[in-house]
Write a protein that holds these residues in place. Sequence first.
Motif, mmCIF file in Angstrom:
data_model
loop_
_atom_site.group_PDB
_atom_site.id
_atom_site.type_symbol
_atom_site.label_atom_id
_atom_site.label_comp_id
_atom_site.label_asym_id
_atom_site.label_seq_id
_atom_site.Cartn_x
_atom_site.Cartn_y
_atom_site.Cartn_z
ATOM 1 N N ARG A 1 50.749 42.613 31.462
ATOM 2 C CA ARG A 1 49.189 42.621 32.073
ATOM 3 C C ARG A 1 49.554 40.789 32.868
ATOM 4 O O ARG A 1 49.502 40.752 34.262
ATOM 5 N N ALA A 2 50.262 39.981 32.150
ATOM 6 C CA ALA A 2 50.556 39.073 33.054
ATOM 7 C C ALA A 2 51.276 38.925 34.107
ATOM 8 O O ALA A 2 50.537 37.840 35.423
ATOM 9 N N ALA A 3 51.859 40.148 34.929
ATOM 10 C CA ALA A 3 52.652 40.320 35.870
ATOM 11 C C ALA A 3 51.277 40.325 36.926
ATOM 12 O O ALA A 3 51.207 40.162 38.009
ATOM 13 N N LEU A 4 50.511 41.013 36.384
ATOM 14 C CA LEU A 4 49.893 41.831 37.627
ATOM 15 C C LEU A 4 48.549 41.356 37.134
ATOM 16 O O LEU A 4 47.909 41.181 38.814
ATOM 17 N N LEU A 5 48.239 40.570 36.799
ATOM 18 C CA LEU A 5 46.881 39.364 36.649
ATOM 19 C C LEU A 5 47.600 38.165 38.046
ATOM 20 O O LEU A 5 46.818 37.850 38.891
ATOM 21 N N ALA A 6 49.323 37.780 37.723
ATOM 22 C CA ALA A 6 49.423 36.435 38.674
ATOM 23 C C ALA A 6 49.527 37.824 39.949
ATOM 24 O O ALA A 6 49.763 37.185 40.887
ATOM 25 N N THR A 7 49.954 38.804 40.030
ATOM 26 C CA THR A 7 50.515 39.254 41.194
ATOM 27 C C THR A 7 49.020 39.734 42.522
ATOM 28 O O THR A 7 49.391 39.306 43.203
ATOM 29 N N SER A 8 47.916 39.659 41.523
ATOM 30 C CA SER A 8 46.599 39.353 41.914
ATOM 31 C C SER A 8 45.747 38.587 42.596
ATOM 32 O O SER A 8 45.278 38.100 43.685
ATOM 33 N N SER A 9 46.650 37.155 41.962
ATOM 34 C CA SER A 9 46.278 36.239 42.260
ATOM 35 C C SER A 9 47.242 35.460 43.462
ATOM 36 O O SER A 9 46.716 34.826 44.825
ATOM 37 N N GLY A 10 48.069 36.321 43.104
ATOM 38 C CA GLY A 10 49.507 36.199 44.998
ATOM 39 C C GLY A 10 48.687 36.232 45.827
ATOM 40 O O GLY A 10 49.179 35.931 47.275
ATOM 41 N N VAL A 11 48.500 37.481 45.624
ATOM 42 C CA VAL A 11 47.560 38.594 46.875
ATOM 43 C C VAL A 11 46.394 37.746 47.467
ATOM 44 O O VAL A 11 47.091 37.306 48.506
ATOM 45 N N LEU A 12 46.073 37.412 46.804
ATOM 46 C CA LEU A 12 44.552 36.367 46.850
ATOM 47 C C LEU A 12 44.994 35.467 47.970
ATOM 48 O O LEU A 12 44.976 34.626 48.940
ATOM 49 N N TYR A 13 45.854 34.386 47.111
ATOM 50 C CA TYR A 13 46.220 32.824 47.561
ATOM 51 C C TYR A 13 47.565 33.385 48.716
ATOM 52 O O TYR A 13 47.164 32.586 50.043
ATOM 53 N N GLY A 14 48.035 34.554 49.308
ATOM 54 C CA GLY A 14 48.356 35.363 50.408
ATOM 55 C C GLY A 14 47.590 35.199 51.671
ATOM 56 O O GLY A 14 47.641 34.793 52.420
ATOM 57 N N ALA A 15 46.455 35.628 51.140
ATOM 58 C CA ALA A 15 45.288 35.672 52.272
ATOM 59 C C ALA A 15 44.992 34.379 52.868
ATOM 60 O O ALA A 15 44.596 33.839 54.181
ATOM 61 N N THR A 16 44.525 34.146 51.415
ATOM 62 C CA THR A 16 44.218 32.193 51.760
ATOM 63 C C THR A 16 45.290 31.833 52.623
ATOM 64 O O THR A 16 44.896 30.793 53.737
ATOM 65 N N ALA A 17 46.811 31.279 52.801
ATOM 66 C CA ALA A 17 47.436 31.202 53.143
ATOM 67 C C ALA A 17 47.868 31.898 55.099
ATOM 68 O O ALA A 17 47.519 31.199 55.703
ATOM 69 N N THR A 18 47.319 33.084 55.260
ATOM 70 C CA THR A 18 47.055 33.865 56.369
ATOM 71 C C THR A 18 46.446 33.009 57.092
ATOM 72 O O THR A 18 46.278 32.629 58.451
ATOM 73 N N LEU A 19 44.966 32.763 56.542
ATOM 74 C CA LEU A 19 43.840 32.746 57.015
ATOM 75 C C LEU A 19 44.015 31.245 57.490
ATOM 76 O O LEU A 19 43.491 30.439 58.453
ATOM 77 N N MET A 20 44.842 30.191 56.840
ATOM 78 C CA MET A 20 44.668 28.833 56.632
ATOM 79 C C MET A 20 45.893 28.439 57.978
ATOM 80 O O MET A 20 45.629 27.705 59.057
ATOM 81 N N ARG A 21 46.822 29.115 58.308
ATOM 82 C CA ARG A 21 47.785 29.397 59.299
ATOM 83 C C ARG A 21 46.960 29.687 60.590
ATOM 84 O O ARG A 21 46.854 29.150 61.547
#
Length: 270
Positions: free
Chosen positions: A155-175
């Motif tokens: 559960r910790a891994a999947l929730l954090a992965t979900s967060s990482g996917v959203l942060y990755g999208a944020t980083a892409t948009l920021m770029r």
Amino acid sequence: MTVLAAVIALVGSLFFALGAALQQFEAVGSAKPGLLALLRRPRWLIGGASILAGGGLHIVALGLGPLTVVQPMGVASLLFALPIAATLHGRKPSRKELTAAGVVASGLIGLVLLVPESDGPTQLSPNGVLTLLGVAGVAAVLLWAGSKAVSPAGRAALLATSSGVLYGATATLMRVLVDGGWNWWYLLALPVPALLALMMLQRAYAVGHFGVSFASLQIADPLTAVAFGALLLGEPLPTGILPVAAALLTAVGTVALARTSPLEAHNDPA
């Protein structure tokens, strides 16, 4: 200047690790760690300030040295965060836990170093932004839903992965915003995945397996950004057997960390 950049990036990683450990310590054990409740906790706010300081130092380091030197230093935050979090919870990190984290860091550094640099400004159409947010949102929801049917470590891994996917999208948009020109519509869209990522990460921290959640975040964030960069921005992907080997090493380390990372409770040390 390269050595100075590496040192600054390493210090930035320490600040990021400290901030993550402080925020996890405040979120752990909460059934619903809402942001409004966490915003009233001074230690959680100090953690947020520490993360911002780490991000600022990382940006400074990128201005002084090459990406191939600075980026791997960010992975060191995983190795810093485990001892800091363990100290906050009144324990010592086990040798197996640190070894597994080292394997994850080694694989992730390999992946970071093997990603080719992009040469040219990045552009993204409005439809591309909608695709970016839509794909990231659907993936995050699926990971969140899947987290309800697995063990606490999973559960910790999947929730954090979900967060990482959203942060990755944020980083892409920021770029895109930084490299391709500011657009007020894109700027308004930027906080959406960032805030959702922060909320999802606090839920991951609340589970208690800090090593697993932090490692999953460190893996999902850059890999998602690389994937979006390739699919939407036309940036190159690494090829050959080495990226596959690095990915397998990262996966093996993450599984080992899930088996060794303890389930922590919120227990203030004296």
